[in-house]
Design an enzyme around this catalytic site. Sequence first.
Site, PDB file in Angstrom:
ATOM      1  N   THR A 169      -6.368  -5.582  -0.793  1.00  0.00           N
ATOM      2  CA  THR A 169      -6.415  -6.691   0.174  1.00  0.00           C
ATOM      3  C   THR A 169      -5.111  -6.793   0.973  1.00  0.00           C
ATOM      4  O   THR A 169      -5.135  -6.917   2.200  1.00  0.00           O
ATOM      5  CB  THR A 169      -6.632  -8.031  -0.587  1.00  0.00           C
ATOM      6  OG1 THR A 169      -7.566  -7.822  -1.636  1.00  0.00           O
ATOM      7  CG2 THR A 169      -7.080  -9.125   0.335  1.00  0.00           C
ATOM      8  N   TRP A 205      -2.801  -4.622   1.572  1.00  0.00           N
ATOM      9  CA  TRP A 205      -2.646  -3.462   2.469  1.00  0.00           C
ATOM     10  C   TRP A 205      -3.541  -3.636   3.696  1.00  0.00           C
ATOM     11  O   TRP A 205      -3.095  -3.453   4.836  1.00  0.00           O
ATOM     12  CB  TRP A 205      -3.040  -2.211   1.676  1.00  0.00           C
ATOM     13  CG  TRP A 205      -2.616  -0.907   2.265  1.00  0.00           C
ATOM     14  CD1 TRP A 205      -1.817  -0.694   3.351  1.00  0.00           C
ATOM     15  CD2 TRP A 205      -2.993   0.390   1.776  1.00  0.00           C
ATOM     16  NE1 TRP A 205      -1.661   0.650   3.561  1.00  0.00           N
ATOM     17  CE2 TRP A 205      -2.365   1.335   2.611  1.00  0.00           C
ATOM     18  CE3 TRP A 205      -3.779   0.838   0.710  1.00  0.00           C
ATOM     19  CZ2 TRP A 205      -2.519   2.708   2.414  1.00  0.00           C
ATOM     20  CZ3 TRP A 205      -3.929   2.195   0.514  1.00  0.00           C
ATOM     21  CH2 TRP A 205      -3.308   3.123   1.353  1.00  0.00           C
ATOM     22  N   LYS A 228      -7.472  -7.222  -6.072  1.00  0.00           N
ATOM     23  CA  LYS A 228      -6.758  -6.010  -6.504  1.00  0.00           C
ATOM     24  C   LYS A 228      -7.396  -4.701  -6.030  1.00  0.00           C
ATOM     25  O   LYS A 228      -7.321  -3.676  -6.690  1.00  0.00           O
ATOM     26  CB  LYS A 228      -6.562  -5.961  -8.027  1.00  0.00           C
ATOM     27  CG  LYS A 228      -6.181  -7.245  -8.693  1.00  0.00           C
ATOM     28  CD  LYS A 228      -5.294  -8.155  -7.911  1.00  0.00           C
ATOM     29  CE  LYS A 228      -3.906  -7.672  -7.708  1.00  0.00           C
ATOM     30  NZ  LYS A 228      -3.192  -8.572  -6.756  1.00  0.00           N
ATOM     31  N   HIS A 234     -12.621 -13.205  -0.969  1.00  0.00           N
ATOM     32  CA  HIS A 234     -13.217 -12.438  -2.076  1.00  0.00           C
ATOM     33  C   HIS A 234     -14.683 -12.847  -2.277  1.00  0.00           C
ATOM     34  O   HIS A 234     -15.314 -12.432  -3.246  1.00  0.00           O
ATOM     35  CB  HIS A 234     -12.463 -12.712  -3.384  1.00  0.00           C
ATOM     36  CG  HIS A 234     -11.040 -12.233  -3.410  1.00  0.00           C
ATOM     37  ND1 HIS A 234     -10.646 -11.050  -2.845  1.00  0.00           N
ATOM     38  CD2 HIS A 234      -9.918 -12.768  -3.962  1.00  0.00           C
ATOM     39  CE1 HIS A 234      -9.335 -10.891  -3.040  1.00  0.00           C
ATOM     40  NE2 HIS A 234      -8.877 -11.910  -3.703  1.00  0.00           N
TER      41      HIS A 234
HETATM   42  P1  A3P Z   1      -1.609  -1.766  -8.418  1.00  0.00           P
HETATM   43  O1  A3P Z   1      -1.599  -2.977  -9.295  1.00  0.00           O
HETATM   44  O2  A3P Z   1      -2.494  -0.677  -8.964  1.00  0.00           O
HETATM   45  O3  A3P Z   1      -0.245  -1.254  -8.113  1.00  0.00           O
HETATM   46  P2  A3P Z   1      -4.643  -6.667  -3.672  1.00  0.00           P
HETATM   47  O4  A3P Z   1      -3.807  -6.526  -2.462  1.00  0.00           O
HETATM   48  O5  A3P Z   1      -6.113  -6.619  -3.400  1.00  0.00           O
HETATM   49  O6  A3P Z   1      -4.230  -7.839  -4.481  1.00  0.00           O
HETATM   50  O7  A3P Z   1      -4.384  -5.352  -4.527  1.00  0.00           O
HETATM   51  C1  A3P Z   1      -3.136  -5.119  -5.106  1.00  0.00           C
HETATM   52  C2  A3P Z   1      -3.042  -3.640  -5.406  1.00  0.00           C
HETATM   53  O8  A3P Z   1      -2.812  -2.938  -4.192  1.00  0.00           O
HETATM   54  C3  A3P Z   1      -1.888  -3.353  -6.317  1.00  0.00           C
HETATM   55  O9  A3P Z   1      -2.256  -2.165  -7.029  1.00  0.00           O
HETATM   56  C4  A3P Z   1      -0.780  -3.093  -5.305  1.00  0.00           C
HETATM   57  O10 A3P Z   1       0.305  -2.378  -5.823  1.00  0.00           O
HETATM   58  C5  A3P Z   1      -1.533  -2.294  -4.262  1.00  0.00           C
HETATM   59  N1  A3P Z   1      -0.920  -2.361  -2.931  1.00  0.00           N
HETATM   60  C6  A3P Z   1      -0.342  -3.420  -2.335  1.00  0.00           C
HETATM   61  N2  A3P Z   1       0.105  -3.091  -1.112  1.00  0.00           N
HETATM   62  C7  A3P Z   1      -0.196  -1.783  -0.935  1.00  0.00           C
HETATM   63  C8  A3P Z   1       0.051  -0.853   0.136  1.00  0.00           C
HETATM   64  N3  A3P Z   1       0.661  -1.212   1.241  1.00  0.00           N
HETATM   65  N4  A3P Z   1      -0.396   0.406  -0.031  1.00  0.00           N
HETATM   66  C9  A3P Z   1      -1.038   0.784  -1.156  1.00  0.00           C
HETATM   67  N5  A3P Z   1      -1.272  -0.041  -2.200  1.00  0.00           N
HETATM   68  C10 A3P Z   1      -0.853  -1.320  -2.087  1.00  0.00           C
END
Ligand code: A3P
Length: 320
Positions: free
Chosen positions: A70, A72, A67, A131
């Site tokens: 990743t 992105w 979270k 991770h």
């Molecule tokens: P939130 O739950 O705060 O919205 P991971 O990809 O590591 O699992 O993290 C997920 C988090 O990154 C989530 O945050 C998600 O909404 C956010 N996220 C996913 N894709 C994204 C993007 N392209 N740009 C910015 N944030 C993104």
Amino acid sequence: MEIKEGRKDEFFNELLQKLEQMTNWDGRKLVKYQGFWFPLNYLRPLLSAQKHFKANDSDIILSTLPKSGTTWLKALVFSIANRSIYPNIDQSPLLTSNPHKLVPFIEFDLYWNEENPDLTHIPSPRIFSTHIPLNALPNCILESSECKIIYICRNPLDQFISHYYFVLQNFVSKDAAPLELDEAFDMFCRGVPGPVWEHMLAYWNAHLENPRKVLFLKYEDLKDNIGFNVKKIAEFLGFPFSLEEEEQGLIDEISRVCSFGNLKNLEVNKNGYVMDGLLKNSSYFRKGEVGDWTNYLTPAMAERMKKLMEIKFQGSGLMF
Ligand code: A3P
């Protein structure tokens, strides 16, 4: 000599008996291995990866806490590294596949079901994510390979909230309700799961020691200026954008395609699944904001984490 299946289980069970275990705030079992609290079902793939993973010099390893951005980062690095294969961004596989399908996790995808999968057929540059904390990475990643590591971290308050709601959405069974938010936060501040600060600090220090090997990014910085960071990632990987590419607007195009708003609204991310149908693609796109923690945590909770971070990161140069 290969160890027979039964013996492998014996070794695993013997190891497990020696390790501390506890229950996480989401009801799942955790085990403490090499200084970190991991989900129990993560241990076997981790051991397999530590034993068998062979890094190539051209590999790109994306390392994160859950979270922290990743998804992105996977989208961005996939687009940057493969732009000569997909020069027309409107034909990018990202438009029809979730980023987690395009960039597999070492522990969840590659080694989850197989002790020693054949990874030699994957074309270069291979992009993997993980991770796994720095100290538990397969040795070859740090010691005998020129592969590159990109780490992205996020303000722990936002990371915690994102994780809490991700778990609530995906893992909660009817018979194991998760702890309330404040109890979960208390465990988080006591380093469970994690400790997150040690995960971040180890990659931060590795970046300071060898910035050509480890790039350290922050989610908040990418939100602030994505174009600058797309360029930085490309330079770090050794595939800088040419003047012509810049003039064609490729940096902006990649930033746009990988943006939260674009990815979230793609059909594949609204309806698809990853991890053999276990996780909804849509659960990776919640809000994508900086500072969402203010909607859930009290100022006192935030202060507790802030003080903790100050102590843990003291003198390191790392801060949020
Ligand atoms: P939130 O739950 O705060 O919205 P991971 O990809 O590591 O699992 O993290 C997920 C988090 O990154 C989530 O945050 C998600 O909404 C956010 N996220 C996913 N894709 C994204 C993007 N392209 N740009 C910015 N944030 C993104």
